[in-house]
Design an enzyme around this catalytic site. Sequence first.
Site, PDB file in Angstrom:
ATOM      1  N   CYS A   1      56.807  -4.495 -14.363  1.00  0.00           N
ATOM      2  CA  CYS A   1      55.749  -3.572 -13.944  1.00  0.00           C
ATOM      3  C   CYS A   1      54.486  -4.373 -13.672  1.00  0.00           C
ATOM      4  O   CYS A   1      54.124  -5.235 -14.468  1.00  0.00           O
ATOM      5  CB  CYS A   1      55.509  -2.554 -15.055  1.00  0.00           C
ATOM      6  SG  CYS A   1      54.231  -1.345 -14.648  1.00  0.00           S
TER       7      CYS A   1
ATOM      8  N   HIS B   1      60.969   4.700 -11.827  1.00  0.00           N
ATOM      9  CA  HIS B   1      59.932   3.900 -12.497  1.00  0.00           C
ATOM     10  C   HIS B   1      58.536   4.384 -12.077  1.00  0.00           C
ATOM     11  O   HIS B   1      57.660   4.600 -12.922  1.00  0.00           O
ATOM     12  CB  HIS B   1      60.134   2.414 -12.167  1.00  0.00           C
ATOM     13  CG  HIS B   1      59.090   1.514 -12.751  1.00  0.00           C
ATOM     14  ND1 HIS B   1      59.353   0.612 -13.762  1.00  0.00           N
ATOM     15  CD2 HIS B   1      57.761   1.387 -12.478  1.00  0.00           C
ATOM     16  CE1 HIS B   1      58.232  -0.023 -14.086  1.00  0.00           C
ATOM     17  NE2 HIS B   1      57.245   0.429 -13.310  1.00  0.00           N
ATOM     18  N   GLU B   2      58.346   4.559 -10.754  1.00  0.00           N
ATOM     19  CA  GLU B   2      57.023   4.993 -10.258  1.00  0.00           C
ATOM     20  C   GLU B   2      56.732   6.428 -10.676  1.00  0.00           C
ATOM     21  O   GLU B   2      55.594   6.766 -11.010  1.00  0.00           O
ATOM     22  CB  GLU B   2      56.946   4.857  -8.730  1.00  0.00           C
ATOM     23  CG  GLU B   2      57.116   3.429  -8.212  1.00  0.00           C
ATOM     24  CD  GLU B   2      56.247   2.408  -8.923  1.00  0.00           C
ATOM     25  OE1 GLU B   2      55.099   2.725  -9.265  1.00  0.00           O
ATOM     26  OE2 GLU B   2      56.731   1.281  -9.169  1.00  0.00           O
TER      27      GLU B   2
HETATM   28 ZN   LIG Z   1      55.158   0.062 -13.162  1.00  0.00          ZN
END
Ligand SMILES: [Zn+2]
Length: 196
Positions: A105, A147-148
């Site tokens: 990330c 994830h986003e």
């Molecule tokens: Zn991230």
Amino acid sequence: MILPIVAYGDPVLKKKASDISQDYPNLDVLLENMFETMYNAYGVGLAAPQIGLPIRLFLVDTSPFADDEVLSAEEALILKNFKRVFINAKITEEEGEEWAFNEGCLSIPDVREDVLRPPKITIEYQDENFTSYTETFEGLIARVIQHEYDHIEGILFTDKLSGFKKRLLKSKLTNISKGKISVDYKMRFPNKKKKR
Ligand SMILES: [Zn+2]
């Protein structure tokens, strides 16, 4: 313009983000800046909370994954051409048996861990012109979207790790929040001591 990416520990990353409407000010400039910021940091996704805005907006461009030699030509082509803006997204379904993928990330530099997620999702969203879609995605594209999407729900991939892994990472995460890390893109650290 390249924007500073908010680091682990900033409260904006823990907040559930809000929907935006078509009259959101200067959205085109914001999107341009977010793409530039994401590419500058070699990311495949970037969510608005990561640049300090608690709004339901994220970008995905999976083209860097297309070079992976384990992919078929067809899969590589799909990844190469997948560039999209997701506004006011809502995942309505997640299906299949969870699989592990090593995630990173931009807000948590130098930390990579295997994260389990279902392989297939259905998502409702609007694009940059506020046209609405309901689509199903699988594999790596679904993975990046999940994830986003977590970012606009106030969730980080480190939240999904086991208690043991979290304890192992604790001091590293504290150091990131203090800016005690070397990173080659612009960041904003919530717990960095001010120079005087
Ligand atoms: Zn991230």
